[in-house]
Design a protein around this motif. Structure first.
Motif, PDB file in Angstrom:
ATOM      1  N   ILE A  11      11.568  -7.520  -0.676  1.00  0.00           N
ATOM      2  CA  ILE A  11      11.247  -6.134  -1.026  1.00  0.00           C
ATOM      3  C   ILE A  11      10.958  -5.329   0.234  1.00  0.00           C
ATOM      4  O   ILE A  11      11.412  -4.185   0.378  1.00  0.00           O
ATOM      5  CB  ILE A  11      10.068  -6.070  -2.008  1.00  0.00           C
ATOM      6  N   ALA A  12      10.215  -5.930   1.162  1.00  0.00           N
ATOM      7  CA  ALA A  12       9.888  -5.232   2.407  1.00  0.00           C
ATOM      8  C   ALA A  12      11.142  -4.946   3.226  1.00  0.00           C
ATOM      9  O   ALA A  12      11.289  -3.855   3.790  1.00  0.00           O
ATOM     10  CB  ALA A  12       8.904  -6.072   3.222  1.00  0.00           C
ATOM     11  N   LEU A  18      16.011   1.114   3.561  1.00  0.00           N
ATOM     12  CA  LEU A  18      16.157   2.398   2.883  1.00  0.00           C
ATOM     13  C   LEU A  18      15.248   3.489   3.451  1.00  0.00           C
ATOM     14  O   LEU A  18      15.338   4.636   3.037  1.00  0.00           O
ATOM     15  CB  LEU A  18      15.882   2.223   1.389  1.00  0.00           C
ATOM     16  N   GLY A  19      14.361   3.113   4.377  1.00  0.00           N
ATOM     17  CA  GLY A  19      13.535   4.115   5.036  1.00  0.00           C
ATOM     18  C   GLY A  19      12.174   4.349   4.402  1.00  0.00           C
ATOM     19  O   GLY A  19      11.502   5.318   4.731  1.00  0.00           O
ATOM     20  N   PHE A  20      11.765   3.497   3.501  1.00  0.00           N
ATOM     21  CA  PHE A  20      10.444   3.636   2.891  1.00  0.00           C
ATOM     22  C   PHE A  20       9.439   2.835   3.712  1.00  0.00           C
ATOM     23  O   PHE A  20       9.118   1.692   3.387  1.00  0.00           O
ATOM     24  CB  PHE A  20      10.460   3.142   1.441  1.00  0.00           C
ATOM     25  N   GLY A  21       8.941   3.436   4.766  1.00  0.00           N
ATOM     26  CA  GLY A  21       8.068   2.728   5.700  1.00  0.00           C
ATOM     27  C   GLY A  21       6.769   2.246   5.102  1.00  0.00           C
ATOM     28  O   GLY A  21       6.329   1.128   5.366  1.00  0.00           O
ATOM     29  N   GLY A  22       6.138   3.069   4.273  1.00  0.00           N
ATOM     30  CA  GLY A  22       4.858   2.683   3.687  1.00  0.00           C
ATOM     31  C   GLY A  22       4.991   1.517   2.730  1.00  0.00           C
ATOM     32  O   GLY A  22       4.200   0.570   2.763  1.00  0.00           O
ATOM     33  N   ALA A  26       3.503  -2.311   3.255  1.00  0.00           N
ATOM     34  CA  ALA A  26       2.627  -2.906   2.250  1.00  0.00           C
ATOM     35  C   ALA A  26       3.209  -4.214   1.726  1.00  0.00           C
ATOM     36  O   ALA A  26       2.487  -5.217   1.595  1.00  0.00           O
ATOM     37  CB  ALA A  26       2.408  -1.930   1.103  1.00  0.00           C
ATOM     38  N   ALA A  27       4.493  -4.233   1.426  1.00  0.00           N
ATOM     39  CA  ALA A  27       5.118  -5.450   0.917  1.00  0.00           C
ATOM     40  C   ALA A  27       5.113  -6.555   1.971  1.00  0.00           C
ATOM     41  O   ALA A  27       4.900  -7.723   1.650  1.00  0.00           O
ATOM     42  CB  ALA A  27       6.540  -5.164   0.463  1.00  0.00           C
ATOM     43  N   ALA A  28       5.333  -6.204   3.220  1.00  0.00           N
ATOM     44  CA  ALA A  28       5.298  -7.195   4.293  1.00  0.00           C
ATOM     45  C   ALA A  28       3.889  -7.750   4.459  1.00  0.00           C
ATOM     46  O   ALA A  28       3.713  -8.960   4.680  1.00  0.00           O
ATOM     47  CB  ALA A  28       5.779  -6.582   5.598  1.00  0.00           C
ATOM     48  N   GLY A  29       2.883  -6.906   4.350  1.00  0.00           N
ATOM     49  CA  GLY A  29       1.499  -7.366   4.433  1.00  0.00           C
ATOM     50  C   GLY A  29       1.147  -8.321   3.307  1.00  0.00           C
ATOM     51  O   GLY A  29       0.510  -9.357   3.532  1.00  0.00           O
ATOM     52  N   ILE A  30       1.580  -7.989   2.097  1.00  0.00           N
ATOM     53  CA  ILE A  30       1.333  -8.863   0.954  1.00  0.00           C
ATOM     54  C   ILE A  30       2.052 -10.194   1.148  1.00  0.00           C
ATOM     55  O   ILE A  30       1.489 -11.260   0.868  1.00  0.00           O
ATOM     56  CB  ILE A  30       1.777  -8.183  -0.354  1.00  0.00           C
ATOM     57  N   ALA A  31       3.287 -10.154   1.632  1.00  0.00           N
ATOM     58  CA  ALA A  31       4.046 -11.388   1.862  1.00  0.00           C
ATOM     59  C   ALA A  31       3.347 -12.278   2.885  1.00  0.00           C
ATOM     60  O   ALA A  31       3.285 -13.498   2.716  1.00  0.00           O
ATOM     61  CB  ALA A  31       5.458 -11.063   2.320  1.00  0.00           C
TER      62      ALA A  31
END
Length: 58
Positions: A11-12, A18-22, A26-31
């Protein structure tokens, strides 16, 4: 649990492309958090199994 970490990682990556940085951050942090929890539980499981051992067969 490792599957969840990989899901959030994908997801991250998609969100970053696609350019959705936030959302990507967040998804990378959760991963990362889920992966660390998985690794700690794996180590605890391996240590518990090694310390428990098997009784000798009669």
């Amino acid at each position: 649990m490792l599957g969840w970490a990989l899901t959030f990682l994908i997801i991250a990556l998609v969100a970053a492309v696609l350019g959705f940085g936030g959302i990507a951050g967040a998804a990378a942090g959760i991963a990362k958090i889920i992966f660390v929890v998985f690794a700690v539980l794996l180590l605890i499981s391996l240590l518990a199994n090694a310390l428990r051992g098997r009784p000798p067969r009669a």
